[in-house]
Design an enzyme around this catalytic site. Structure first.
Site, PDB file in Angstrom:
ATOM      1  N   ASP A 922    -144.022   1.842 -73.929  1.00 62.91           N
ATOM      2  CA  ASP A 922    -144.559   2.868 -74.833  1.00 62.91           C
ATOM      3  C   ASP A 922    -145.872   3.426 -74.311  1.00 62.91           C
ATOM      4  O   ASP A 922    -146.704   2.690 -73.776  1.00 62.91           O
ATOM      5  CB  ASP A 922    -144.814   2.294 -76.229  1.00 62.91           C
ATOM      6  CG  ASP A 922    -143.510   2.044 -76.977  1.00 62.91           C
ATOM      7  OD1 ASP A 922    -142.524   2.709 -76.660  1.00 62.91           O
ATOM      8  OD2 ASP A 922    -143.503   1.178 -77.865  1.00 62.91           O
ATOM      9  N   LYS A 991    -154.432   4.116 -88.733  1.00 60.06           N
ATOM     10  CA  LYS A 991    -153.515   4.378 -87.613  1.00 60.06           C
ATOM     11  C   LYS A 991    -152.739   5.676 -87.771  1.00 60.06           C
ATOM     12  O   LYS A 991    -152.707   6.509 -86.861  1.00 60.06           O
ATOM     13  CB  LYS A 991    -152.542   3.208 -87.453  1.00 60.06           C
ATOM     14  CG  LYS A 991    -151.522   3.446 -86.337  1.00 60.06           C
ATOM     15  CD  LYS A 991    -150.527   2.305 -86.195  1.00 60.06           C
ATOM     16  CE  LYS A 991    -149.496   2.645 -85.118  1.00 60.06           C
ATOM     17  NZ  LYS A 991    -148.498   1.560 -84.957  1.00 60.06           N
ATOM     18  N   ASP A1151    -141.865   9.497 -76.173  1.00 63.41           N
ATOM     19  CA  ASP A1151    -142.856   8.882 -75.292  1.00 63.41           C
ATOM     20  C   ASP A1151    -142.620   7.374 -75.147  1.00 63.41           C
ATOM     21  O   ASP A1151    -143.534   6.623 -74.831  1.00 63.41           O
ATOM     22  CB  ASP A1151    -144.278   9.137 -75.806  1.00 63.41           C
ATOM     23  CG  ASP A1151    -144.502   8.575 -77.203  1.00 63.41           C
ATOM     24  OD1 ASP A1151    -143.503   8.213 -77.859  1.00 63.41           O
ATOM     25  OD2 ASP A1151    -145.659   8.506 -77.646  1.00 63.41           O
TER      26      ASP A1151
END
EC number: 2.7.7.6
Length: 1230
Positions: A922, A991, A1151
């Site tokens: 990742d 986050k 991604d």
């Protein structure tokens, strides 16, 4: 014309054809009078008039065929009308007793002044009417029950028009002279004259129609419908209908304005394929009469027709000379015009009569992409190790035949994984009842479809657009099966009428494309070329020179896929609405299914209701509760899917163009777009072919990855699924487990607060039930497909969205799904672990647990060794052991990895163990990584692991720490909310906001995200949630501003540029570093179209209308995230292509990059190298130059563009970060 007192029923018709003041005699059976019966005069009682009116309305459908006669009498502007004899009731003529009347050739204007004649025969007529009324009604019912044959209609209506009505007297005279002469030579002379005469405007009201070169988006909705109608008529052998409608529209000034050159060309091309020279000349007369200039396609049609008719060389030579005079090159007929191979051969035959030495332009070698970023991908020198599949050629050929058969059938039946039980007597009875009903529905739908087609055909004969040719594309039984399939899949809570209409039209189009390829010989050509193509992929076959799949497919000279343009959105919505209404009206069932034979009353299977969604009233089609209950009782063992919704059983076709790739026969878009938007496809079509090679080859590579189902994980998921689910592990529970709504019946005297509370509770229960049903259905589809594909190899073809981000086409079962979906998938082709593969498996396992994100790789590896007993216990006893895997962030993927690690460590030689499990790497907040690289931001680069480090940097923890510093300072100053937040500012709280700031989240959206996190904290004082979320979102944005100053500057520049571009009336466009053109589709939803009539009017937004103004807010807010998405997709594609060149298996979830455990190190190296190469290009400077050239070069907007140009050229200055450091960053992707 006022004498024609026209009404909708029989009364209106007979009053129109009856002389004023005299009653009519009863007509004979089978005539109009026999059907309608004698009518009373206006002196009849109101009750009698009401009865007559009801009968009139009931007979409308049968009598509509006679309306054409009255409309014809009214249409004085149409000169040449040929009418078959129309039988009507014999009526007495004024002043005559012979009882006969021929319909007047033209109604006299003075008829309205005719004096009524007193009637003395009314008593006898009324008495006879009473005696015969019952007999005639019985005959009428019998006649109405008989199917209306199209032959009857054609006998009652006028013939199709062939000769056009021209507005130019000179041209009309030429046409008349031509028709009087011998049938051979005049048409050739007229063709030559027509092509040589320069078109001219006939009058001010005959405007130049839009050129054929204009995009479909520039046509009005009416024009789009007409063009689609003409093209569809060609495909269904309805060319006379198309010609008739063209003649009718051309003969009326207002309707002529709708016609474009493309419409004339479509009809001309149809006549050319039939060799109908005279009809083609008729169309050319209309083209010239409309003041249009024939283009290349017009000449191609004329030459093709002459080639089929074996015309003399003189006419062909004059045609070619005229082409040359108009600046059209002969070679362009074969390069710039899209013709089939047969059409091209016929045109070439005609040309050879005049120029026997002419040859087709030589086929140039395939162009090669010369982009700097892709130079190494297409380099012939250097070491290449393109991977092969693990399957032999014969096996792949068998798989191809299975996939071909599946797509030709358009549907796939899959056994449901709902808990199987032995069918009881009740279940068998329910299934028998359901089968009986479906047989009845099939007959009713076939009958309704035929009646609808007859009605729509009549509309075309009357000179109106209709959907008739679209309903003729498929066999009637195929349409009916499709409707019944949709009915079976309809959810119990119903479906939006508009959504259902859209789905029905899409399925019709897809089936039509497949069927057209079947009948055109395309399937046979595909079989021949695909077998050769498999030599490139098969494990036991070789090709002369290694190359990419697209290159090899082009070298084979593979046939180009049929370019079937999607129907315009107005046609799609109208057709879908028509089919949906047909389904509603034709499907009925007994009101009591327990005793269907005793129940004579029928009720609709579907009923139409309205519901409010976001303050909008939405029409919904809901199945009858009794039908839903019958389906539940029957518990049918199969599910039916569209072929395009199921993974492929053979490697997909390589993408070679924007309209060719992926599935074998089913149409697939290269670029997913908003419904009705055509700009993206037009951009791709006009893009140089080489510019798309990088994207096409990357999509092909992603689709060529072979998959299989992880059987052990599937068995465990099915065990929980069939045992009422486990929501904690992502396995939905059945709707029967939903909370039951309150059953309390409050008295009228109950307090309003209690009533409101009960309503809220009821609404909550209904909402939860709907959500559970949706999740359960999604899981049922996924697990049923997984079970269906168990022990098989399959493939997932890919396409991309308008930003270049890639997605698998099959929607229900793919690796972009949930944790369960990803755990069910593994690579079909395994690879030995090698010396480091087992370590990467263990690191991947720890990553999936989410327990050691901030630890270096060696500590993650050590942690895996510490918990090895739990890992092995989870693999051996997943549901009965210690269940360690259930506490992971991604439990099912963790379990799959536990099983793979257990198999590897227990192998005699772990390095030789063949692993099939994908290992993930990742990016560290990949959007911020791209921003930091664009701005060369040293502080930001260090936060997102662009800079080498001994331990991974966690940007979310960094932001949380910075926010804590600000909070502490404010708390010392006595700020109450800062004091309350002490101990609550964690990584989890900030986050989501940090992650989405890079993608354009606003402070309002960020506050909602933080509020949600705070409400999840049980010990946080909830009365401070609103104030605390406001405070934290400000501090998060402030922290990001300090940590990523370069990022914020670039974001502001992109946002301001988009705002100014939108204010100038344009949407933002750019080109990705790999050459993919991007255009933001956000426009104001001002033009909402409505299709009225039927059970519901439907409205839709025409997204393809480029005349609408841009939505400035969406344009400016969307530009920064969309631009970054286009960069991360470019990086992924570069990584995919270079991994393929090195022989690696590679797939991605945006991604997150996947490969075999043995190849993780190589993939990471390629990933870092391609990121550096991508950002070594002057991306922002190139963007600035492109935008200045695109939006600041129009002379008429030079003053408005000055501020825009100044902003666009003010590119943020980069920092001092050295990109080469990325190559040494272990945790860049980890």
């Amino acid at each position: 014309m006022s004498a024609l007192c026209w009404g909708r029923g029989a009364a209106g018709l007979k009053r129109a054809l009856r002389p004023c003041g005299r009653p009519g005699l009863p007509g004979k059976e089978g005539t109009a009078g026999g059907v309608c019966g004698p009518r009373r005069s206006s002196s009849a009682s109101p009750q009698e008039q009401d009865q007559d009116r009801r009968k009139d309305w009931g007979h409308v459908e049968l009598l509509e065929v006679l309306q054409a006669r009255v409309r014809q009498l009214q249409a004085e502007s149409v000169s040449e009308v040929v009418v078959n004899r129309v039988d009507v009731a014999r009526l007495p003529e004024c002043g005559s007793g012979d009882g006969s009347l021929q319909p007047p050739r033209k109604v006299q204007m003075g008829a309205k002044d005719a004096t009524p004649v007193p009637c003395g025969r009314w008593a006898k007529i009324l008495e006879k009417d009473k005696r015969t009324q019952q007999m005639r009604m019985q005959r009428l019912k019998a006649k109405l029950q008989m199917p209306f044959q199209s032959g009857e209609f054609k006998a009652l209506t006028r013939r199709l028009q062939v000769e056009p009505r021209l507005l130019s007297k000179q041209m009309a005279g030429c046409l008349e002279d031509c028709t009087r002469q011998a049938p051979e030579s005049p048409w050739e002379e007229q063709l030559a004259r027509l092509l040589q005469e320069a078109p001219g405007k006939l009058s001010l009201d005959v405007e130049q129609a839009p050129s054929g070169q204009h995009s479909q988006a520039q046509l009005s909705g009416q024009q789009q419908r007409l063009l689609a109608f003409f093209k569809c008529c060609l495909l269904t052998d309805q060319l006379p209908l198309a010609h008739h409608l063209l003649v009718v529209h051309h003969g009326q000034r207002q309707k002529r304005k709708l016609l474009t050159l493309d419409m004339y060309n479509a009809v001309m091309l149809g006549w050319a394929r039939q060799g109908a020279f005279k009809e083609l000349v008729y169309v050319l007369f209309m083209v010239k009469d409309a003041g249009l200039t024939p283009d290349l396609l017009s000449y191609a049609a004329a030459l093709q027709c002459m080639g089929r008719q074996d015309q003399d060389a003189g006419t062909i030579e004059r045609c070619l000379e005229q082409m040359s005079q108009e600046g059209l090159k002969l070679q362009a007929l074969f390069t710039a015009v899209l013709l089939s191979e047969e059409d091209r051969a016929t045109v070439l035959k005609a040309v050879h009569k005049v120029k026997p030495t002419f040859s087709l332009p030589p086929q140039l070698p395939p162009p090669v992409n010369t982009s700097k970023l892709l130079r190494d991908v297409y380099a012939k020198d250097g070491r290449v190790s393109y991977p092969k599949l693990h399957l032999p050629l014969k096996t792949l050929q068998c798989l191809f035949e299975k996939q071909l058969h599946m797509e030709l059938a358009s549907r796939v039946c899959v056994v449901s994984v709902e808990k199987p039980t032995l069918p009881s007597k009740e279940v068998k009875h329910a299934r028998k009842t359901l089968k009986t009903l479906r047989d009845q529905w099939e007959k009713a739908l076939c009958r309704a479809l035929r009646e609808t087609k007859n009605r729509l055909e009549r509309e075309v004969y009357e000179g109106r657009f209709s959907l008739y040719p679209f309903l003729c594309l498929l066999d009637e039984r195929e349409v009916v099966r499709m409707l019944l399939q949709v009915l079976q899949a309809l959810p119990a809570q119903g479906e939006s009428f508009t959504t259902l209409a859209r789905e029905l039209s899409a399925r019709t189009f897809s089936r039509h494309v497949v069927q057209r390829q079947r009948v055109s010989g395309q399937v046979q050509a595909l079989q021949n070329h695909y077998r050769k193509y498999l030599c490139l992929l098969a494990s036991d076959a070789e090709v002369p020179e290694p190359c990419l799949p697209r290159q090899y497919w082009e070298e084979l000279g593979a046939p180009e896929a049929l370019r079937e343009q999607p129907w315009p959105l107005p046609v799609q919505m109208e057709l879908g609405k028509l089919l949906a209404e047909m389904l509603v009206q034709a499907t009925q069932m007994p009101c009591s299914l327990d005793k269907p034979h005793r129940s004579s009353r029928l009720v609709p299977v579907l009923y139409h209701v309205y519901s409010f969604r976001n303050v909008q009233q939405i029409g919904i089609l809901k199945p009858h509760p009794a039908y839903v209950q019958l389906l539940e009782k029957a518990a049918e063992p199969t599910l039916t899917f569209e072929a395009v919704d199921v993974p492929m059983l053979c490697p997909p076709l390589p993408w070679t163009s924007p309209h060719s790739g992926a599935f074998l026969l089913s149409p697939t878009k290269l670029m997913r777009t908003v419904e009705g938007a055509t700009q993206h496809q037009e951009l791709l079509e006009t893009c140089p072919p080489t510019a798309l090679h990088g994207a096409l080859d990357a999509l092909t590579q992603l689709g060529n990855c072979a998959w299989r189902v992880n059987g052990r994980v599937l068995d465990l998921v099915l065990q929980l699924f069939q045992a009422k689910g486990c929501p904690q592990l992502g396995v939905p529970a059945p709707p029967s487990e939903a909370p039951q709504p309150p059953e309390a019946h409050l008295p009228h005297s109950a307090a309003p607060a209690r009533k409101a509370e009960l309503r809220r509770e009821l609404a909550h229960c209904q909402k939860v039930a709907r959500e559970m049903h949706s999740l359960r259905a999604e899981a049922l589809y996924r697990l049923s497909l997984a079970q269906h594909l168990r022990d098989r190899v399959f493939w997932l073809p890919h396409n991309m969205d308008f930003r270049g981000r890639t997605y698998p086409c099959p929607p229900h079962f793919n690796h972009l799904g949930s944790d369960v979906a990803r755990a069910l998938l593994e690579f079909a082709q395994g690879r030995p672990l090698g010396p480091h593969g087992l370590d990467w498996l263990k690191i991947h396992l720890v990553n999936l647990t989410g327990l050691k994100k901030r630890e270096p790789l060696r500590k993650r590896l050590a942690f895996a060794e510490e918990v090895m007993d739990d890992i092995l216990d989870s693999a051996d006893q997943p549901l009965t052991g210690r269940k360690w895997w259930m506490g992971a962030e991604e439990p099912w993927q963790t379990l799959a990895c536990c099983m793979e690690v257990a198999n590897a460590v227990r192998a005699s030689d772990p390095a030789a163990y063949v692993s099939h499990l994908p290992v993930h790497q990742d990016g560290s907040c990949n959007g911020l990584q791209h921003y930091a690289a664009l701005g060369r931001d040293s502080v930001g680069a260090a936060s997102v692991n662009l800079e080498p480090s001994d331990v991974p940097q966690d940007v979310y923890s960094g932001v949380a720490a910075q926010v804590e510093v600000f909070r502490r300072q404010d708390a010392q100053r006595g700020m109450r909310v800062a004091q309350v937040l002490e101990g609550f500012i964690t990584r989890k709280v900030v986050k989501q906001t940090v992650m989405t700031v890079v993608y354009g989240v606003t402070r309002y959206g960020g506050r909602l995200q933080i509020e949600k996190r705070l409400r999840e904290l049980s010990d946080f004082p909830q009365e401070f949630v609103w104030e605390a979320s406001h405070y934290l979102v400000r501090q998060v944005f402030k922290s990001l501003q300090e940590m990523f100053s370069g990022t914020r500057a670039i974001q502001h520049w992109l946002t301001e540029s988009a705002r100014l571009i939108s204010h100038m009336g344009s949407v933002v466009e750019w080109v990705t570093p790999l050459g993919v053109p991007v255009i933001q589709p956000y426009r104001l939803d001002s033009k909402v179209k409505q299709i009225g009539g039927g059970i519901q009017s439907i409205t839709y937004t025409h997204n393809g209308d480029i005349s609408r103004k841009p939505n400035t807010r969406k344009q400016k807010n969307g530009f920064p995230p969309n631009f970054i998405h286009s960069l991360d997709s470019s990086h992924m594609m570069l990584t995919a292509l270079h991994c393929y060149r090195k022989g690696l298996t590679f797939v991605s979830v945006h991604d997150c990059y996947w490969t075999h455990a043995a190849d993780v190190s190589v993939m990471n190296q390629v990933c870092r190298e391609q990121f550096v190469r991508l950002h070594s290009e002057p991306i922002l400077q190139d963007l600035s130059r492109f935008l200045v050239k695109r939006f600041c070069s129009e002379p008429q907007k030079i003053l408005e563009a000055s501020q825009l140009k100044e902003t666009l050229q003010a590119v943020p200055k980069p920092g001092a970060f050295d990109l080469e450091q990325v190559k040494r960053s272990t945790y860049f992707f980890s």
